[in-house]
Write a protein that holds these residues in place. Structure first.
Motif, short mmCIF file in Angstrom:
data_model
loop_
_atom_site.label_atom_id
_atom_site.label_comp_id
_atom_site.label_asym_id
_atom_site.label_seq_id
_atom_site.Cartn_x
_atom_site.Cartn_y
_atom_site.Cartn_z
N ALA A 33 -2.43 -6.66 0.62
CA ALA A 33 -2.11 -5.25 0.38
C ALA A 33 -0.66 -5.10 -0.08
CB ALA A 33 -2.33 -4.44 1.65
N THR A 78 -0.26 -6.17 -3.77
CA THR A 78 -0.76 -5.15 -4.71
C THR A 78 0.15 -3.93 -4.74
OG1 THR A 78 -3.01 -5.86 -4.22
CG2 THR A 78 -2.78 -3.76 -5.35
N ALA A 79 0.56 -3.47 -3.55
CA ALA A 79 1.41 -2.28 -3.51
C ALA A 79 2.73 -2.53 -4.24
CB ALA A 79 1.66 -1.88 -2.07
N GLU A 80 3.30 -3.72 -4.02
CA GLU A 80 4.59 -4.03 -4.65
C GLU A 80 4.46 -4.12 -6.18
OE1 GLU A 80 6.54 -7.65 -3.26
OE2 GLU A 80 7.61 -7.76 -5.17
N SER A 104 3.36 -0.72 -7.74
CA SER A 104 4.47 0.24 -7.86
C SER A 104 5.37 -0.16 -9.03
CB SER A 104 5.32 0.26 -6.59
OG SER A 104 4.54 0.59 -5.50
N GLY A 117 -2.56 -5.38 -8.66
CA GLY A 117 -1.23 -4.77 -8.88
C GLY A 117 -0.95 -4.59 -10.35
N THR A 162 -2.86 -1.80 -11.97
CA THR A 162 -2.65 -0.45 -11.43
C THR A 162 -2.24 0.53 -12.52
OG1 THR A 162 -1.96 -1.37 -9.31
CG2 THR A 162 -1.31 0.91 -9.76
N ALA A 186 1.24 7.15 -7.81
CA ALA A 186 1.08 6.80 -6.40
C ALA A 186 -0.39 6.72 -6.01
CB ALA A 186 1.79 7.84 -5.54
N VAL A 201 -1.71 3.43 -7.09
CA VAL A 201 -1.26 2.33 -6.22
C VAL A 201 -2.12 2.29 -4.96
CG1 VAL A 201 0.67 1.42 -4.86
CG2 VAL A 201 1.12 2.43 -7.10
N GLY A 202 -2.39 3.46 -4.40
CA GLY A 202 -3.25 3.54 -3.20
C GLY A 202 -4.63 2.99 -3.47
N THR A 219 -4.59 -0.78 -4.02
CA THR A 219 -4.38 -1.51 -2.76
C THR A 219 -5.68 -1.59 -1.97
OG1 THR A 219 -2.13 -0.68 -2.77
CG2 THR A 219 -2.90 -1.65 -0.72
N THR A 220 -6.40 -0.46 -1.92
CA THR A 220 -7.68 -0.45 -1.19
C THR A 220 -8.66 -1.44 -1.83
OG1 THR A 220 -7.32 1.89 -0.78
CG2 THR A 220 -9.54 1.07 -0.37
#
Lengths: 258, 265
Positions: free
Chosen positions: B118, B121-123, B126, B224, B227, B231, B234-235, B238-239
């Motif tokens: 997670a 992917t978030a990093e 974003s 990632g 994406t 925001a 990104v959510g 990540t899921t």
């Protein structure tokens, strides 16, 4: 007069489709060495797409982009890397890496592409930060500085490798008028002092008339007008006139430019 | 009916394209690991060690507790059944083999997919929506080499280490129940635990984390990079990344276990 000037970038018959939508339609233009060339147009006119095609960020559907003799559109990966090292880019969102300090952001291209000693890299980075008026902020992180300062750090990073060409994507977007003027002055100063070629994408008319040597006006993916400030200012095209005057009434419908 | 075919066709093409992109990213990652250093683009060792601390050291406690309590539960559950047959002592070997072969590697991987997958992917997601990946590319810096490779190498070595720690924690969990609740002699417990543990159990269990580590990093990085949309994007990414990693880990576990079972290494 233009015939005496050397061409820095030449875009030939650029066409870009996103699915069934034609975003750029047969755009051809030459950008001369040492000039500040502004790509002007409303939202959705294709100006940012054109900029990204020039930087190799987006593949084009058809056409060619030449950096001198090198054709970016057909270059191999190694050749593309060599071409990319010849230019820098300042992003609309600054695009600074959050996990690096201001100085590390500026020194990133130097540490990646040169074998310079870390002390030399640090000196060069500080010099570049000095050029954009940010001495003393080396150890700050991007989250600790203002939007205008981020833009200037992005600018320092763009010139870190002493490029021939610098691309600016909406350099004054989201900034207050005073900071806008500061960034404009920086673009002017850097272009002249470092003998750069600057390509600026913007729709801020004040900035355009402050910095531009030549302007290309894009509308719905087509090059509508190309010339110096006076050519654009005195253009007989009603679309150009409505845009530069910011009038509600005219051939540009809100839905068209939105 | 025609519309149904159209939808199915389009989705199939999209899935195919995604698979091709995923494989391309994997090949590019391997290129920067094995070929890049010979072309003057060395692996960023500082970034690798930083990631090792983040992925490895900082995950020890969570992996330890998850697998420790799994060992505890497994011991209690099996004791309940085995006691009916008078074989309570075999709790030791059952827990040890289950943890080493299966539960240790899988649970460690699932925990790390949730924590590290997670985060990856978030990093990267974003960075994608904030034009930072494009900035790297414009500076002629490969985002894969700069961002993905250190994470890939780091997790490739850290996940097996975490699995070993997790295995020990799970065995300890079983030991605690066996010795303090089932009143099995500590020495006898350890003797029984190790008596039935074969070398194959160990290498079966320890070969899996290498596969799982590749899955977690590649899925995390791929989602990632793919994406889009600020925001919310990104959510969502990540899921999808965590869910996909979970599914792929279980599928890969099944395949690796099948390989060992049928080929009988």
């Amino acid at each position: 007069m233009n015939k005496e000037k050397k061409i820095a970038i030449s875009a030939k018959n650029i066409v870009k489709d996103f699915g069934s939508l034609r975003v750029l339609n047969d755009v051809t233009l030459d950008i001369y060495k040492g000039e500040i060339f502004v790509i002007l147009g409303g939202s959705g006119s294709g100006k940012s797409t054109l900029l990204r095609i020039m930087t190799g960020g987006i593949p084009l559907t058809s056409g060619k982009v030449f950096f001198g003799d090198a054709d970016l559109s057909t270059a191999s990966d190694d050749e593309k890397e060599k071409i990319k090292r010849r230019f820098g880019m300042s992003f609309q969102s600054s695009a600074l890496l959050d996990f690096l300090t201001v100085e590390e952001n500026v020194s990133l291209p130097l540490t990646e592409h040169t074998k310079l000693d870390s002390k030399v890299v640090s000196i060069i980075s500080r010099m570049k930060l000095n050029l954009v008026g940010l001495q003393g902020f080396e150890n700050y992180t991007p989250s600790q500085i203002s939007g205008g300062m981020k833009k200037r750090v992005g600018l320092a990073r763009a010139i870190a490798m002493d490029p021939e060409i610098v691309f600016y994507d909406e350099p004054t977007a989201g900034l207050d008028p005073v900071v806008c003027a500061v960034v404009d002055q920086l673009i002017l100063d850097l272009t002249k002092k470092l003998n750069l070629t600057s390509i600026v994408v913007t729709h801020n008319m004040e900035s355009v008339f402050r910095i531009a040597d030549r302007i290309a006006f894009l509308y719905k993916g087509k090059l509508l007008e190309l010339g110096d400030k006076n050519t654009i200012r005195n253009s007989s095209n009603p679309i150009v006139q409505q845009f530069i005057k910011g009038e509600i009434e005219g051939p540009i419908q809100i839905n068209d430019s939105d | 009916m025609l519309k149904l075919f159209e939808i199915v066709g389009r989705r199939t093409i999209n899935w195919f394209q995604l698979s091709v992109d995923f494989i391309r990213l994997f090949i590019e990652t391997l290129y920067w690991i094995f070929v890049g250093p010979f072309k003057g683009k060395p692996i960023k060792s500082k970034a690798v060690f930083e990631q090792m601390v983040f992925m490895g050291s900082n995950s020890v406690i969570i992996v330890f507790f998850v697998i420790f309590f799994t060992g505890v539960v497994l011991a209690m559950q099996s004791a309940h059944q085995l006691s009916k047959m008078g074989g309570t002592i075999y709790v030791a070997s059952l827990v040890t083999i289950s943890i080493c072969r299966e539960l240790g590697p899988v649970l460690a991987a699932l925990v790390i997919a949730g924590r590290i997958g997670a985060a990856i992917t978030a990093e990267i997601g974003s960075m994608q929506v904030n034009e930072q990946l494009e900035a790297l590319d414009t500076m002629a810096i490969s985002p894969v080499r700069y961002l993905v490779v250190p994470k890939f190498i780091s997790l490739f070595f850290m996940l097996p280490c975490l699995t070993v720690i997790g295995d020990a924690a799970g065995i300890l969990g079983g030991y605690v129940i066996g010795v303090f609740t089932l009143d099995i002699n500590p020495a006898l417990y350890m003797q029984t635990a190790l008596k039935y543990l074969t070398l194959k159990d160990i290498y079966t269990g320890l070969s899996k984390p290498f596969v799982f580590a590749m899955i977690i990093t590649m899925v995390g990085a791929f989602m990632g990079i793919k994406t889009r949309g600020g925001a919310v994007g990104v959510g969502k990414a990540t899921t999808i990344s965590v869910v996909s990693s979970f599914i792929l880990i279980i599928v890969a576990d099944c395949i690796v276990t099948g390989v060992y079972y049928f080929i009988n290494f």
